[in-house]
Scaffold this active site. Structure first.
Site, mmCIF file in Angstrom:
data_model
loop_
_atom_site.group_PDB
_atom_site.id
_atom_site.type_symbol
_atom_site.label_atom_id
_atom_site.label_comp_id
_atom_site.label_asym_id
_atom_site.label_seq_id
_atom_site.Cartn_x
_atom_site.Cartn_y
_atom_site.Cartn_z
ATOM 1 N N GLU A 1 0.827 -1.215 0.000
ATOM 2 C CA GLU A 1 0.000 0.000 0.000
ATOM 3 C C GLU A 1 0.857 1.258 0.000
ATOM 4 O O GLU A 1 0.519 2.240 -0.656
ATOM 5 C CB GLU A 1 -0.957 0.000 1.190
ATOM 6 N N TYR B 1 -6.177 7.004 3.698
ATOM 7 C CA TYR B 1 -6.351 5.930 2.722
ATOM 8 C C TYR B 1 -5.661 4.651 3.181
ATOM 9 O O TYR B 1 -6.266 3.569 3.236
ATOM 10 C CB TYR B 1 -5.818 6.319 1.324
ATOM 11 N N ASP C 1 -9.481 6.195 -2.502
ATOM 12 C CA ASP C 1 -8.319 6.605 -3.283
ATOM 13 C C ASP C 1 -8.834 7.236 -4.575
ATOM 14 O O ASP C 1 -10.031 7.473 -4.732
ATOM 15 C CB ASP C 1 -7.417 5.400 -3.572
#
Length: 350
Positions: free
Chosen positions: A42, A125, A143
């Site tokens: 991520e 996020y 996102d």
DNA sequence: GAGCCGTGGTG
DNA sequence: TCACCAAGGCT
């Protein structure tokens, strides 16, 4: 069937196979993702394409298989491994975060959005993504993909970033309690493969029927975005010096700011207008006649290049000599690798 | 909210 | 050639 169910059914058939992902069938068989790999992927994927991340993810996980291993790494090794991926504050925060998780959390990532939010480099996020994907908590990930999908699904014409709160609320209203991790990845896969920025494939979209933008034929113009500012042109000079024994004169840039913490050729300051020369050592610097052009997030750069053979007695005012056999161009950020590519031909082969 | 912070692909 | 764009975070 509800909207989330329709999307999950589509995901069960069309989920992308990604190195950091547990596929939906394995997940439903009880295979749990490794939070370390979810976190690492991520962070790498922040503002970065899947194609660019793949090899970096593979190299990082081979070299540092656990968060404890990464926490024990040398800073310079991590920065060198990150070189070329961009946004180098991510790499600096990656190390900070690995060390916090190792030293303060016993090597285990927090399993809630709130806990994750306290970690360096983990924002709204990423915290939601790890909480949902790694721990199956029903958090809402927002996102760029989700913003685009929601703006089209609900035909929202408010321009970004002002529309962010509205789009977040719309996304939250759809987030299911079950299969939260698969759902989060499903919305992002939809945005990446069907509901794309240009030429969305509405005909094969699992949400084509309920999509308001498709009905209004506005999908191509959504989401609206505020106009971007034009980029100024800055100029500077890079100094590529090599000693007779093949050692290169390089420096590590200051830890904050542009290319912070990265290996680099010494340069002048970068500003609009002709740069004031600032050679890092006394030598007969020759202009290469070619310049490296590079565009950063908020300006264009034209970097002139000066080269010199430095005597063994040279005492640089900046940087230090890196022995020939310890220098890897791949450890340089892309701009500096461009400079090396242009300059190397002027030196004798090593 | 807005500026800062990289890079490679794409049309 | 060039502007736009991509699984954002920090200040």
């Amino acid at each position: 069937m509800s909207l989330p169910d329709d999307l999950l059914a589509w995901y069960d058939r069309h989920a992308r196979a990604l190195p950091w992902r547990v596929p939906p069938d394995a997940r439903q068989s009880g295979v749990a993702p490794d939070p370390y790999r979810v976190w690492l992927s991520e962070v790498m994927l922040q503002q970065t394409t899947v194609a660019a991340v793949r090899d970096y993810f593979r190299r990082f996980t081979e070299r540092w298989p656990t968060v404890e291993a990464l926490a024990a790494a040398d800073d310079a090794d991590v920065m060198a491994e990150w070189a070329g991926l961009g946004y180098y504050a991510r790499a600096r925060n990656l190390l900070k975060c690995a060390r916090v998780v190792t030293a303060q959390h016993g090597g285990r990532f927090p399993d809630t959005r709130e806990g994750l939010l306290t970690l360096p480099g983990v924002g709204p996020y990423t915290a939601a993504a790890i909480a949902s994907i790694a721990f199956d908590r029903p958090e809402t990930v927002v996102d760029g993909n989700v913003e685009r999908v929601m703006a089209r699904l609900h035909d929202v014409h408010t321009p970004l970033p002002a529309a962010k709160a509205e789009l977040t609320a719309l996304a939250a209203a759809l987030t299911p309690q079950e299969r939260a991790g698969d759902y989060a990845q499903a919305v992002m896969d939809l945005g990446a493969t069907i509901c794309t920025p240009r030429s969305p494939a509405c005909g094969i979209c699992p949400w084509r029927e309920p999509c308001r933008a498709r009905a209004e034929r506005t999908q191509a113009e959504l989401p609206k975005k505020a106009l971007k500012k034009s980029k100024p042109v800055r100029q500077g000079i890079a100094y590529v010096g090599r000693r007779a024994d093949g050692a290169w004169l390089l420096e590590t840039r200051p830890p904050e700011g542009l290319l912070g913490g990265m290996l680099a050729w010494p340069t002048t300051a970068w500003a609009e207008g002709a740069p004031e020369p600032a050679p890092p050592a006394e030598a007969d610097w020759q202009d290469l006649g070619a310049e490296a052009r590079h565009t950063f997030t908020h300006f264009h750069l034209q970097l002139a290049i000066r080269v010199a053979d430095l005597p063994h007695s040279a005492v640089p005012t900046r940087g230090e000599f890196l022995p020939h056999d310890r220098f890897r161009p791949a450890a340089l950020p892309t701009l500096m690798r461009k400079v090396h590519d242009l300059a190397r031909a002027t030196f004798r082969p090593d």
